[in-house]
Design a protein around this motif. Structure first.
Motif, PDB file in Angstrom:
ATOM      1  N   CYS A   3      -0.321  10.774  -4.414  1.00 60.77           N
ATOM      2  CA  CYS A   3      -1.782  10.783  -4.512  1.00 60.77           C
ATOM      3  C   CYS A   3      -2.241   9.332  -4.565  1.00 60.77           C
ATOM      4  O   CYS A   3      -1.926   8.602  -5.500  1.00 60.77           O
ATOM      5  N   LEU A   4      -2.984   8.918  -3.535  1.00 58.59           N
ATOM      6  CA  LEU A   4      -3.379   7.525  -3.374  1.00 58.59           C
ATOM      7  C   LEU A   4      -4.880   7.363  -3.579  1.00 58.59           C
ATOM      8  O   LEU A   4      -5.660   8.259  -3.265  1.00 58.59           O
ATOM      9  N   ASP A   5      -5.262   6.202  -4.093  1.00 57.66           N
ATOM     10  CA  ASP A   5      -6.660   5.889  -4.380  1.00 57.66           C
ATOM     11  C   ASP A   5      -7.399   5.602  -3.077  1.00 57.66           C
ATOM     12  O   ASP A   5      -7.009   4.722  -2.313  1.00 57.66           O
ATOM     13  N   ILE A   6      -8.488   6.312  -2.841  1.00 54.15           N
ATOM     14  CA  ILE A   6      -9.264   6.134  -1.619  1.00 54.15           C
ATOM     15  C   ILE A   6      -9.863   4.729  -1.525  1.00 54.15           C
ATOM     16  O   ILE A   6     -10.147   4.238  -0.439  1.00 54.15           O
ATOM     17  N   ASP A   7     -10.031   4.074  -2.665  1.00 48.90           N
ATOM     18  CA  ASP A   7     -10.588   2.725  -2.689  1.00 48.90           C
ATOM     19  C   ASP A   7      -9.515   1.641  -2.591  1.00 48.90           C
ATOM     20  O   ASP A   7      -9.811   0.462  -2.779  1.00 48.90           O
ATOM     21  N   ASN A   8      -8.280   2.033  -2.299  1.00 49.24           N
ATOM     22  CA  ASN A   8      -7.193   1.079  -2.143  1.00 49.24           C
ATOM     23  C   ASN A   8      -6.477   1.322  -0.806  1.00 49.24           C
ATOM     24  O   ASN A   8      -5.344   1.830  -0.778  1.00 49.24           O
ATOM     25  N   PRO A   9      -7.127   0.962   0.303  1.00 49.36           N
ATOM     26  CA  PRO A   9      -6.517   1.217   1.613  1.00 49.36           C
ATOM     27  C   PRO A   9      -5.194   0.480   1.819  1.00 49.36           C
ATOM     28  O   PRO A   9      -4.358   0.934   2.596  1.00 49.36           O
ATOM     29  N   ALA A  10      -4.957  -0.624   1.104  1.00 49.30           N
ATOM     30  CA  ALA A  10      -3.680  -1.337   1.232  1.00 49.30           C
ATOM     31  C   ALA A  10      -2.527  -0.442   0.784  1.00 49.30           C
ATOM     32  O   ALA A  10      -1.452  -0.446   1.401  1.00 49.30           O
ATOM     33  N   LYS A  11      -2.714   0.333  -0.274  1.00 49.66           N
ATOM     34  CA  LYS A  11      -1.661   1.251  -0.741  1.00 49.66           C
ATOM     35  C   LYS A  11      -1.453   2.396   0.254  1.00 49.66           C
ATOM     36  O   LYS A  11      -0.331   2.857   0.451  1.00 49.66           O
ATOM     37  N   VAL A  12      -2.539   2.834   0.881  1.00 50.96           N
ATOM     38  CA  VAL A  12      -2.418   3.879   1.898  1.00 50.96           C
ATOM     39  C   VAL A  12      -1.644   3.320   3.097  1.00 50.96           C
ATOM     40  O   VAL A  12      -0.754   3.989   3.636  1.00 50.96           O
ATOM     41  N   ALA A  13      -1.938   2.097   3.492  1.00 48.71           N
ATOM     42  CA  ALA A  13      -1.211   1.455   4.593  1.00 48.71           C
ATOM     43  C   ALA A  13       0.271   1.334   4.255  1.00 48.71           C
ATOM     44  O   ALA A  13       1.133   1.604   5.107  1.00 48.71           O
ATOM     45  N   GLU A  14       0.594   0.957   3.020  1.00 48.82           N
ATOM     46  CA  GLU A  14       2.000   0.862   2.596  1.00 48.82           C
ATOM     47  C   GLU A  14       2.693   2.223   2.691  1.00 48.82           C
ATOM     48  O   GLU A  14       3.833   2.315   3.135  1.00 48.82           O
ATOM     49  N   PHE A  15       1.995   3.264   2.280  1.00 51.66           N
ATOM     50  CA  PHE A  15       2.565   4.609   2.371  1.00 51.66           C
ATOM     51  C   PHE A  15       2.866   4.963   3.826  1.00 51.66           C
ATOM     52  O   PHE A  15       3.941   5.471   4.151  1.00 51.66           O
ATOM     53  N   ILE A  16       1.914   4.689   4.709  1.00 53.29           N
ATOM     54  CA  ILE A  16       2.096   4.995   6.137  1.00 53.29           C
ATOM     55  C   ILE A  16       3.285   4.230   6.697  1.00 53.29           C
ATOM     56  O   ILE A  16       4.117   4.797   7.412  1.00 53.29           O
ATOM     57  N   LEU A  17       3.397   2.967   6.360  1.00 47.64           N
ATOM     58  CA  LEU A  17       4.516   2.164   6.850  1.00 47.64           C
ATOM     59  C   LEU A  17       5.850   2.705   6.344  1.00 47.64           C
ATOM     60  O   LEU A  17       6.819   2.804   7.109  1.00 47.64           O
TER      61      LEU A  17
ATOM     62  N   THR B 221     -13.221   8.543   8.580  1.00 46.71           N
ATOM     63  CA  THR B 221     -13.490   7.427   9.494  1.00 46.71           C
ATOM     64  C   THR B 221     -13.564   6.106   8.733  1.00 46.71           C
ATOM     65  O   THR B 221     -13.013   5.098   9.178  1.00 46.71           O
ATOM     66  N   THR B 222     -14.200   6.101   7.583  1.00 45.31           N
ATOM     67  CA  THR B 222     -14.295   4.884   6.774  1.00 45.31           C
ATOM     68  C   THR B 222     -12.913   4.423   6.335  1.00 45.31           C
ATOM     69  O   THR B 222     -12.580   3.235   6.438  1.00 45.31           O
ATOM     70  N   LEU B 223     -12.096   5.364   5.874  1.00 45.28           N
ATOM     71  CA  LEU B 223     -10.732   5.014   5.470  1.00 45.28           C
ATOM     72  C   LEU B 223      -9.951   4.451   6.654  1.00 45.28           C
ATOM     73  O   LEU B 223      -9.301   3.406   6.540  1.00 45.28           O
ATOM     74  N   LEU B 224     -10.024   5.109   7.796  1.00 51.47           N
ATOM     75  CA  LEU B 224      -9.299   4.634   8.983  1.00 51.47           C
ATOM     76  C   LEU B 224      -9.795   3.260   9.426  1.00 51.47           C
ATOM     77  O   LEU B 224      -8.993   2.404   9.808  1.00 51.47           O
TER      78      LEU B 224
END
Length: 185
Positions: free
Chosen positions: A158-172, A27-30
């Protein structure tokens, strides 16, 4: 990447789940990801699984009173939002595919799902080392990436949980491969 989408899973929009053990930080990540995706012009539909009874309306409110009085379906609406609550008689868990049918695909570019880790659809695993729980990957072949507080030596991104911008880039990037609709954003 799109080759990893299960062939039995069909929906006109990209659907990505976030699966993890309780307490991992889904939930925090989302909550950090949603504004990043929204800033890119992405309209997001969310589906969240709950393991317990819940109310979206509060005791004392008319909708709660009417639902408790016996309404099997309670739709509450205003000019800002609407919500439909449906009382279910059986004790089985709802299926993700049935819930996706309720999404207005004309108002969304992507569906993000929290939970439903047993279902067969593309998922990002959220893993925290401090929980002392096993990885869901590789036992779940639907996991397309891992978000963690550790750098793990695995074949998936494998993405850093403290870098949501990189997770967003992966999703995009994932969605761009899966949907021509997002290519036009």
């Amino acid at each position: 990447m799109s080759d990893s989408i299960p062939t039995s899973f069909k929906f006109p929009l990209p659907v990505i789940g976030f699966a993890a053990w309780s307490g991992a930080g889904k939930t925090t990540l989302l909550a950090n990801l949603l504004p990043l995706l929204q800033d890119r012009g992405i309209n997001i539909a969310m589906i969240k699984h709950a393991h317990h009874n819940f109310d979206i309306d509060q005791p004392g409110k008319d909708s709660h009173t009417l639902r408790k009085a016996g309404a099997d379906q309670m739709l509450i609406a205003s000019r800002r939002r609407w919500a439909l609550m449906t009382e279910l008689e059986d004790e089985t868990e709802p299926r993700l595919q049935n819930l996706l049918a309720r999404i207005d695909i004309d108002k969304a570019d992507i569906v993000l799902v929290e939970g439903f880790k047993q279902e067969q659809f593309p998922k990002i695993e959220v893993y925290r080392s401090g929980l002392n729980k096993p990885l869901l990957y590789p036992q779940d072949p639907n996991i397309i990436a891992l978000v963690s507080d550790l750098r793990l030596n695995i074949t998936l991104p494998c993405l850093d949980i403290d870098n949501p911008a990189k997770v967003a880039e992966f999703i995009l990037r994932y969605c761009l491969e899966a949907s021509t609709k997002l290519r036009n954003k």
